[in-house]
Scaffold this active site. Structure first.
Site, PDB file in Angstrom:
ATOM      1  N   HIS A 135      45.574  27.573  22.528  1.00 40.07           N
ATOM      2  CA  HIS A 135      46.456  26.524  21.992  1.00 40.07           C
ATOM      3  C   HIS A 135      47.623  26.212  22.928  1.00 40.07           C
ATOM      4  O   HIS A 135      48.185  27.089  23.574  1.00 40.07           O
ATOM      5  CB  HIS A 135      46.997  26.950  20.627  1.00 40.07           C
ATOM      6  N   HIS A 144      40.132  24.431  37.911  1.00 34.55           N
ATOM      7  CA  HIS A 144      38.835  25.038  37.585  1.00 34.55           C
ATOM      8  C   HIS A 144      39.100  26.367  36.890  1.00 34.55           C
ATOM      9  O   HIS A 144      39.682  27.276  37.492  1.00 34.55           O
ATOM     10  CB  HIS A 144      38.022  25.251  38.868  1.00 34.55           C
TER      11      HIS A 144
HETATM   12  C1  ACO Z   1      29.682  29.004  38.371  1.00 36.63           C
HETATM   13  C2  ACO Z   1      30.459  29.638  39.508  1.00 36.63           C
HETATM   14  O1  ACO Z   1      29.906  30.237  40.411  1.00 36.63           O
HETATM   15  S1  ACO Z   1      32.151  29.364  39.542  1.00 36.63           S
HETATM   16  C3  ACO Z   1      32.771  30.366  40.885  1.00 36.63           C
HETATM   17  C4  ACO Z   1      33.320  31.689  40.402  1.00 36.63           C
HETATM   18  N1  ACO Z   1      33.786  32.453  41.573  1.00 36.63           N
HETATM   19  C5  ACO Z   1      34.937  33.110  41.565  1.00 36.63           C
HETATM   20  O2  ACO Z   1      35.628  33.163  40.574  1.00 36.63           O
HETATM   21  C6  ACO Z   1      35.342  33.737  42.884  1.00 36.63           C
HETATM   22  C7  ACO Z   1      36.849  34.011  42.942  1.00 36.63           C
HETATM   23  N2  ACO Z   1      37.201  34.453  44.280  1.00 36.63           N
HETATM   24  C8  ACO Z   1      37.789  35.637  44.548  1.00 36.63           C
HETATM   25  O3  ACO Z   1      38.067  36.450  43.660  1.00 36.63           O
HETATM   26  C9  ACO Z   1      38.085  35.866  46.018  1.00 36.63           C
HETATM   27  O4  ACO Z   1      37.930  37.247  46.301  1.00 36.63           O
HETATM   28  C10 ACO Z   1      39.518  35.365  46.408  1.00 36.63           C
HETATM   29  C11 ACO Z   1      39.457  33.834  46.425  1.00 36.63           C
HETATM   30  C12 ACO Z   1      40.581  35.825  45.436  1.00 36.63           C
HETATM   31  C13 ACO Z   1      39.935  35.891  47.771  1.00 36.63           C
HETATM   32  O5  ACO Z   1      38.976  35.552  48.705  1.00 36.63           O
HETATM   33  P1  ACO Z   1      39.361  35.695  50.285  1.00 36.63           P
HETATM   34  O6  ACO Z   1      40.486  34.788  50.585  1.00 36.63           O
HETATM   35  O7  ACO Z   1      38.085  35.543  51.047  1.00 36.63           O
HETATM   36  O8  ACO Z   1      39.965  37.166  50.382  1.00 36.63           O
HETATM   37  P2  ACO Z   1      39.303  38.498  50.942  1.00 36.63           P
HETATM   38  O9  ACO Z   1      37.922  38.695  50.445  1.00 36.63           O
HETATM   39  O10 ACO Z   1      39.552  38.510  52.421  1.00 36.63           O
HETATM   40  O11 ACO Z   1      40.220  39.612  50.243  1.00 36.63           O
HETATM   41  C14 ACO Z   1      41.562  39.798  50.602  1.00 36.63           C
HETATM   42  C15 ACO Z   1      42.035  41.061  49.919  1.00 36.63           C
HETATM   43  O12 ACO Z   1      42.110  40.827  48.506  1.00 36.63           O
HETATM   44  C16 ACO Z   1      41.220  41.738  47.806  1.00 36.63           C
HETATM   45  N3  ACO Z   1      40.576  40.946  46.739  1.00 36.63           N
HETATM   46  C17 ACO Z   1      39.901  39.787  46.892  1.00 36.63           C
HETATM   47  N4  ACO Z   1      39.482  39.333  45.705  1.00 36.63           N
HETATM   48  C18 ACO Z   1      39.881  40.250  44.791  1.00 36.63           C
HETATM   49  C19 ACO Z   1      39.744  40.321  43.384  1.00 36.63           C
HETATM   50  N5  ACO Z   1      39.110  39.348  42.699  1.00 36.63           N
HETATM   51  N6  ACO Z   1      40.300  41.376  42.747  1.00 36.63           N
HETATM   52  C20 ACO Z   1      40.958  42.353  43.438  1.00 36.63           C
HETATM   53  N7  ACO Z   1      41.123  42.321  44.787  1.00 36.63           N
HETATM   54  C21 ACO Z   1      40.593  41.289  45.449  1.00 36.63           C
HETATM   55  C22 ACO Z   1      40.233  42.219  48.857  1.00 36.63           C
HETATM   56  O13 ACO Z   1      39.700  43.470  48.518  1.00 36.63           O
HETATM   57  C23 ACO Z   1      41.092  42.243  50.094  1.00 36.63           C
HETATM   58  O14 ACO Z   1      41.893  43.401  50.043  1.00 36.63           O
HETATM   59  P3  ACO Z   1      42.264  44.217  51.402  1.00 36.63           P
HETATM   60  O15 ACO Z   1      43.066  43.249  52.240  1.00 36.63           O
HETATM   61  O16 ACO Z   1      43.055  45.359  50.883  1.00 36.63           O
HETATM   62  O17 ACO Z   1      40.974  44.567  52.017  1.00 36.63           O
END
Ligand code: ACO
Length: 209
Positions: A135, A144
């Site tokens: 809400h 998104h």
């Molecule tokens: C229908 C569908 O498919 S819709 C799509 C759904 N997809 C998603 O929701 C994907 C969301 N994306 C993520 O969570 C990604 O990991 C992002 C965007 C947050 C970061 O991606 P990148 O910029 O490539 O970061 P990268 O992988 O280099 O990680 C950077 C640091 O953050 C950490 N990290 C990345 N994602 C996460 C997460 N979700 N939770 C905790 N830590 C994370 C990594 O372990 C890394 O840590 P380190 O530096 O200590 O090694």
């Protein structure tokens, strides 16, 4: 006959096509900038690129953008709005949408999602599979909310922000524009523009997408 042009022959575009069929669209055709190399997606034809669609969008009842990248989706929608295209709003029949909520054109709400009372969703937005928007949430344009993500009540979300799959945001927070919330994260503090946060509780990481 209700006809729909989808710009973006992607996985997201295919989900939009599936929902469009359930919304009574009988003719669904795709456009994609990889045309003419790409001429088919699933069972649907790809007929041209963005320029082609801009010149023929009046031939369709509605258009919608099937591009997952938020700012690209918004830019393409604005191009289509400028030439007078009618933007569809697609809602899966199993989504629960409060009659007291509003969802702007060009947005899609996927299967099992919930948009609760007095929530507002901007244009070119995606509320993905089984996500919930509670809400009084105010969501900007081209946001998104990924599958299974949950926004508690009265959360504000700026334009082009992406909430990752399975993330949760507690009530009354403000997430700025171009924020990214990592998959599975728990957000317990407001987040400034252009910031990526990850983890539980979510903390900023040093770069943005
Ligand atoms: C229908 C569908 O498919 S819709 C799509 C759904 N997809 C998603 O929701 C994907 C969301 N994306 C993520 O969570 C990604 O990991 C992002 C965007 C947050 C970061 O991606 P990148 O910029 O490539 O970061 P990268 O992988 O280099 O990680 C950077 C640091 O953050 C950490 N990290 C990345 N994602 C996460 C997460 N979700 N939770 C905790 N830590 C994370 C990594 O372990 C890394 O840590 P380190 O530096 O200590 O090694």
């Amino acid at each position: 006959m209700k006809s729909l042009a989808i710009l973006g022959a992607s996985g997201h575009g295919k989900v939009l096509a599936d929902i469009a069929l359930l919304n009574g669209y009988e003719c669904i055709q795709f456009f994609d900038d990889r045309y003419p190399e790409l001429k088919k997606i699933g069972c649907w034809a790809v007929l041209g690129n963005t320029s082609n669609l801009l010149s023929c969008c009046a031939d369709y009842s509605s258009v919608i953008i099937g591009i997952g990248h938020n700012s690209t989706r918004l830019r393409k929608q604005i191009e289509l709005e400028k030439v007078g295209a009618h933007l569809a709003t697609l809602v899966h029949p199993t989504a629960v949408i409060s009659t007291f909520s509003t969802i702007q054109p060009g947005s899609a709400v996927m299967a099992g999602a919930v948009v609760n009372a007095f929530a507002t969703v901007g244009k070119a937005a995606i509320v993905n599979t089984a996500a919930t928007v509670d809400h009084d949430c105010q969501l900007g344009d081209a946001i998104h909310i990924s599958p299974g993500a949950h926004l508690a009540g009265s959360v504000n979300v700026g334009d082009c922000t992406w909430i990752g799959i399975g993330a949760c945001v507690i009530q009354c927070l403000t997430l700025g524009a171009n924020v990214v919330v990592g998959a599975g994260s728990t957000v317990i503090n407001s987040v400034c523009n252009d910031t990526t946060v990850v983890g539980s509780p979510a903390k900023p990481i040093s770069h943005t997408l």
